[in-house]
Design a protein around this motif. Structure first.
Motif, PDB file in Angstrom:
ATOM      1  N   THR A 265       0.813  -1.226   0.000  1.00  0.00           N
ATOM      2  CA  THR A 265       0.000   0.000   0.000  1.00  0.00           C
ATOM      3  C   THR A 265       0.838   1.264   0.000  1.00  0.00           C
ATOM      4  O   THR A 265       0.324   2.346  -0.309  1.00  0.00           O
ATOM      5  CB  THR A 265      -0.934   0.004   1.227  1.00  0.00           C
ATOM      6  N   ARG A 271      -0.649   1.794  -6.131  1.00  0.00           N
ATOM      7  CA  ARG A 271      -1.822   2.648  -5.872  1.00  0.00           C
ATOM      8  C   ARG A 271      -2.426   3.162  -7.181  1.00  0.00           C
ATOM      9  O   ARG A 271      -3.652   3.209  -7.340  1.00  0.00           O
ATOM     10  CB  ARG A 271      -1.412   3.830  -4.992  1.00  0.00           C
ATOM     11  N   LYS A 272      -1.550   3.493  -8.110  1.00  0.00           N
ATOM     12  CA  LYS A 272      -2.043   3.981  -9.394  1.00  0.00           C
ATOM     13  C   LYS A 272      -2.686   2.856 -10.200  1.00  0.00           C
ATOM     14  O   LYS A 272      -3.753   3.034 -10.808  1.00  0.00           O
ATOM     15  CB  LYS A 272      -0.881   4.611 -10.168  1.00  0.00           C
ATOM     16  N   SER A 274      -4.093   0.191  -9.039  1.00  0.00           N
ATOM     17  CA  SER A 274      -5.290  -0.340  -8.396  1.00  0.00           C
ATOM     18  C   SER A 274      -6.571   0.334  -8.890  1.00  0.00           C
ATOM     19  O   SER A 274      -7.667  -0.198  -8.706  1.00  0.00           O
ATOM     20  CB  SER A 274      -5.178  -0.177  -6.878  1.00  0.00           C
ATOM     21  N   LYS A 275      -6.430   1.466  -9.512  1.00  0.00           N
ATOM     22  CA  LYS A 275      -7.610   2.151 -10.034  1.00  0.00           C
ATOM     23  C   LYS A 275      -8.057   1.598 -11.383  1.00  0.00           C
ATOM     24  O   LYS A 275      -9.226   1.766 -11.762  1.00  0.00           O
ATOM     25  CB  LYS A 275      -7.309   3.646 -10.170  1.00  0.00           C
ATOM     26  N   THR A 276      -7.137   0.939 -12.085  1.00  0.00           N
ATOM     27  CA  THR A 276      -7.481   0.476 -13.433  1.00  0.00           C
ATOM     28  C   THR A 276      -7.224  -1.009 -13.656  1.00  0.00           C
ATOM     29  O   THR A 276      -7.854  -1.619 -14.518  1.00  0.00           O
ATOM     30  CB  THR A 276      -6.671   1.260 -14.481  1.00  0.00           C
ATOM     31  N   GLU A 277      -6.296  -1.619 -12.900  1.00  0.00           N
ATOM     32  CA  GLU A 277      -5.890  -3.000 -13.158  1.00  0.00           C
ATOM     33  C   GLU A 277      -6.088  -3.859 -11.911  1.00  0.00           C
ATOM     34  O   GLU A 277      -5.733  -3.457 -10.807  1.00  0.00           O
ATOM     35  CB  GLU A 277      -4.404  -3.067 -13.567  1.00  0.00           C
ATOM     36  N   ASN A 279      -7.610  -6.801  -8.991  1.00  0.00           N
ATOM     37  CA  ASN A 279      -8.350  -6.647  -7.732  1.00  0.00           C
ATOM     38  C   ASN A 279      -7.621  -7.283  -6.539  1.00  0.00           C
ATOM     39  O   ASN A 279      -8.138  -7.256  -5.426  1.00  0.00           O
ATOM     40  CB  ASN A 279      -9.757  -7.232  -7.850  1.00  0.00           C
ATOM     41  N   TYR A 281      -3.578  -7.301  -4.802  1.00  0.00           N
ATOM     42  CA  TYR A 281      -2.303  -6.608  -4.942  1.00  0.00           C
ATOM     43  C   TYR A 281      -1.343  -7.082  -3.847  1.00  0.00           C
ATOM     44  O   TYR A 281      -1.731  -7.239  -2.678  1.00  0.00           O
ATOM     45  CB  TYR A 281      -2.502  -5.091  -4.848  1.00  0.00           C
ATOM     46  N   LYS A 310     -11.610  -5.538  -3.597  1.00  0.00           N
ATOM     47  CA  LYS A 310     -10.162  -5.541  -3.791  1.00  0.00           C
ATOM     48  C   LYS A 310      -9.468  -5.924  -2.491  1.00  0.00           C
ATOM     49  O   LYS A 310      -9.903  -5.565  -1.394  1.00  0.00           O
ATOM     50  CB  LYS A 310      -9.678  -4.164  -4.258  1.00  0.00           C
TER      51      LYS A 310
END
Length: 582
Positions: A265, A271-272, A274-277, A279, A281, A310
């Protein structure tokens, strides 16, 4: 006429009541009245004993007799047993024992002092079977008084005696060596290991997964990871180190470079993404710990945050998660105290220190670097030029059923392949601290002639660590996995080391050699992901039990571990921080 009734003073109360009823019936019949009289049943008095079986109060006739509590289920033993001390039933030693303990009411105590009484046993002591007739035949053969036959017989007997004595000594030595391996009485007692984190009372246990159950899981068909983004720059490997051997050893140098161990995290790239790729991490170190959990003995923990659909797998701040274990899976793991040179924690600090320096010493630092698309995202302005050679690959895996994993993986170096194409390396170091204490083989004697035996011994003692390194190399897509054999220059000094040998393998081939099943590794990860996906949004923790082969999943409050980063670091945390910055 009225019937005379004798005095009922000596009769029991029940009999007296019955006589009174009979008297009333006779008086009614004497008056001439035709009255129907019903029989009366007088219930006997029953004493209730709430404390056990038996009467509450002793009758007068039994007051002078001792009473021993007993159970109806007790077995009745023998009236007289003279062979009891000599011949005991080991399987059912307490079959005649009472549930109320040994009875002392009927025990016999002699008033006179019998301490001066001794029983003289005049019976002949018989020798055990293995001592009977041991030298009988030899003595009979050696009774000849001269003569050719007598002399030959004596010489033959003496020769046989010497041969038997030599065989007996050889068998004794072999037996002693075997007993030395099997004797557990001289071994130090196994200490109870501490958990990596203290389990608090408000934590709720969601799932307990034992290793036999996890080892049966499988998730076949997971394809290789797909690169999303690449960062950092790699230095070239110095091939001259491939010629290092025991006779041509090289001292390990101290190279002051910074190694970043950023959790999931705190990574700005994740972080970037996680908004598009994806679920799910994580980092390669966290994934390798989960995938190889069935080989681990020491306790570890991973924090999981569920936000919507996620999952974020994190390590705690200021933890020893990134320290390398030493002889974790050995039959006799290190158990010295914390101040000792060979304590588990000091050995872990030494192994981490060796790995960092070795991975940077075998590189060509003066030549140009192999750069990736983007620069290292964790370098600040004041750290320029002091950061270790590392490249980050952010990769994606499709785990089916809507689960897409995004992980940050690492390479340590680059080398030219047979066709002058760049091949990426994962470089690790195995360290020898004390072969006598570690029940291992001495590297300086075996590496040149029996390198396989040395590696096999390391696989026994460090199965978890080697499996995690292999998984990290496979996840990152490294072409070569290099192992350096680094030993102490002196057994009693943990600050100076020498490089004795270097080996290289292809990660997938090495995984087959150590029986590492990647389908099972993916199955373990997918099982934990599925369990966490079914939970509500919040924070969870996976912890390896310190003394049992199982992992536990806890539901923890959302504010857990948040205040730890704000508090001052203690001496242990400062020591760990110094190792990673050295």
């Amino acid at each position: 006429m009225p019937v005379e009734i004798e005095s009922n003073e000596a009769m029991p109360e029940q009999q007296q009541q019955q006589d009174e009823v009979n008297e009333q019936q006779q008086m009614l019949h004497s008056d001439g009245e035709n009255v129907e009289v019903k029989e009366h049943f007088i219930a006997p008095q029953v004493q209730n004993n709430p404390d056990g079986w038996g009467p509450c109060e002793l009758p007068d006739q039994f007051k002078d007799i001792p009473y021993q509590p007993f159970s109806k289920g007790d077995r009745i033993g023998k009236i007289s047993d003279w062979t009891g001390p000599a011949f005991q039933d080991k399987k059912f030693a307490n079959k005649y024992a009472s549930q109320f303990g040994s009875g002392s009411q009927y025990a016999y105590y002699h008033d006179e002092d019998e301490s001066t009484f001794h029983l003289v046993d005049t019976t002949r002591v018989q020798k055990p079977p293995y001592q009977r007739g041991r030298f009988g035949r030899q003595n009979q053969r050696m009774r000849g008084r001269g003569g050719r036959g007598g002399a030959i017989g004596q010489m033959q007997a003496l020769g046989k005696l010497k041969l038997r004595e030599r065989d007996r000594k050889g068998q004794t030595k072999r037996w002693g060596r075997q007993q030395g391996l099997r004797n557990h009485k001289n071994q130090p007692p196994i200490k109870i290991r501490d958990a990596s984190v203290t389990v608090r009372p408000d934590w709720v246990t969601i799932e307990e997964m034992d290793f036999p159950r996890l080892s049966k899981l499988t998730l076949p068909g997971v394809k290789d990871g797909e690169d999303i983004a690449t960062f950092g720059a790699l230095e070239w490997y110095d091939k001259s180190y491939d010629r290092v051997n025991v006779k041509n050893e090289k001292p390990l140098q101290r190279i002051d470079r910074i190694f970043h161990t950023v959790t999931t995290t705190d990574d700005p790239i994740i972080r970037k993404l996680s908004k598009t790729e994806g679920n799910v991490y994580a980092t390669d170190a966290i994934l390798a710990t989960i995938m190889c959990c069935t080989r681990s003995n020491y306790s570890w923990d991973i924090v999981i945050e569920k936000i919507g659909n996620k999952l974020f797998f994190d390590k705690r701040d200021n933890t020893e998660f990134d320290l390398l274990t030493v002889n974790e899976t050995s039959v006799e793991p290190p158990q010295d105290d914390g101040n000792s040179l060979n304590s588990p924690r000091n050995l872990a600090l030494e192994a981490t220190f060796i790995n960092h320096n070795f991975s940077q010493q075998v590189l060509k630092s003066n030549e140009f670097k192999h750069k990736f698309q983007e620069s290292n995202p964790f370098i600040s302005e004041e750290e320029e030029g002091e950061v270790a050679s590392v490249a980050y690959r952010y990769r994606k895996w499709d785990l089916n059923n809507g689960i897409t994993l995004i992980a940050r993986c690492e390479h340590d170096a680059v080398v030219l392949g047979p066709n002058n194409e760049p091949q990426f390396l994962t470089i690790k170091a195995l360290n020898e601290w004390d072969s006598k204490l570690a029940n291992g083989v001495e590297w300086r004697r075996k590496l040149d002639t029996q390198r396989g035996a040395v590696l096999a011994n390391e696989l026994r003692n460090n199965a978890c660590k080697l499996a995690k390194w292999t998984v990290q190399a496979i996840l990152a897509g490294s072409d070569i996995l290099k192992f350096g054999y680094v030993s102490r220059a002196s057994v009693r000094d943990s600050s100076k080391h020498v490089i004795l040998d270097i080996q290289q393998y292809k990660p997938l081939e090495f995984a087959n050699q150590i029986n590492l099943n990647m389908d099972n590794a993916w199955g373990i990860l997918r099982c934990i992901i599925d369990i966490c996906m079914k939970q509500k949004d919040g924070k969870y923790l996976i912890m390896k039990d310190p003394n049992k082969p199982m992992i536990r999943l806890y539901d923890i409050p959302d504010n857990t571990f948040e205040s730890e980063g704000e508090e001052e670091e203690d001496d242990d945390e400062e020591q760990v921080k110094d190792v990673f910055q050295s």
